[in-house]
Design a protein around this motif. Structure first.
Motif, PDB file in Angstrom:
ATOM      1  N   VAL A  49       0.837  -1.200   0.000  1.00  0.00           N
ATOM      2  CA  VAL A  49       0.000   0.000   0.000  1.00  0.00           C
ATOM      3  C   VAL A  49       0.873   1.250   0.000  1.00  0.00           C
ATOM      4  CG1 VAL A  49      -1.650   1.369   1.338  1.00  0.00           C
ATOM      5  CG2 VAL A  49      -1.988  -1.087   1.074  1.00  0.00           C
ATOM      6  N   GLY A  53      -0.163   2.410  -3.401  1.00  0.00           N
ATOM      7  CA  GLY A  53      -1.535   2.824  -3.133  1.00  0.00           C
ATOM      8  C   GLY A  53      -1.800   4.280  -3.450  1.00  0.00           C
ATOM      9  N   VAL A  59      -8.286   2.430   1.805  1.00  0.00           N
ATOM     10  CA  VAL A  59      -7.686   1.099   1.769  1.00  0.00           C
ATOM     11  C   VAL A  59      -8.545   0.225   2.674  1.00  0.00           C
ATOM     12  CG1 VAL A  59      -5.617  -0.249   2.238  1.00  0.00           C
ATOM     13  CG2 VAL A  59      -5.402   2.114   1.494  1.00  0.00           C
ATOM     14  N   ASN A  76      -6.980  -1.856  -2.448  1.00  0.00           N
ATOM     15  CA  ASN A  76      -6.575  -0.454  -2.535  1.00  0.00           C
ATOM     16  C   ASN A  76      -6.513  -0.016  -3.990  1.00  0.00           C
ATOM     17  OD1 ASN A  76      -3.897  -2.151  -2.223  1.00  0.00           O
ATOM     18  ND2 ASN A  76      -3.335  -0.299  -3.365  1.00  0.00           N
TER      19      ASN A  76
END
Length: 128
Positions: A49, A53, A59, A76
């Motif tokens: 992430v 992300g 998320v 995500n």
């Protein structure tokens, strides 16, 4: 243990991402798990992430526990600035795949419509 790891997951990511955790399908159980392996899974999820992300999108972490099975799903959005040209050795995904295999489980990864979904299934021997 899973609640603690989910809490730590939020704690690390919440400064940059809006985090949603769903433990509603995770009921109490007893079983044999290697805490270090489980921690490694969460560390790799966090790392993915942080690297790839989209900060403007939430998320999600969903954990469900069924008889003898734990399923951990992270969703995500992929950052717009992320490009396939960025070098990734996918070591984190390979680590999670190996851990899942150690538990006769599996890792599945989906990259569709700008969303990255990682699902890990672990089959555990329950303690009665």
């Amino acid at each position: 243990l899973l609640e603690q790891l989910a809490f730590e997951w939020v704690e690390v990511l919440e400064d940059r991402f809006v985090c949603h955790v769903d433990l509603s399908n995770c009921h109490d159980f007893s079983g044999y798990l290697d805490v270090f392996s489980l921690r490694r899974i969460f560390d790799n999820l966090i790392s993915n992430v942080e690297k790839y992300g989209e900060e403007a999108s939430p998320v999600e972490l969903l954990i469900s526990c069924q008889t003898g099975t734990i399923i951990i799903v992270q969703k995500n959005a992929i950052a717009e600035h992320f490009s396939d040209d960025i070098e990734s050795h996918k070591i984190g995904l390979e680590n999670m795949k190996k851990i899942a295999a150690d538990y006769q489980g599996e890792l599945s990864v989906s990259d569709e419509a700008g969303e990255f979904i990682t699902a890990i299934t672990l089959n555990i021997q329950e303690v009665l």
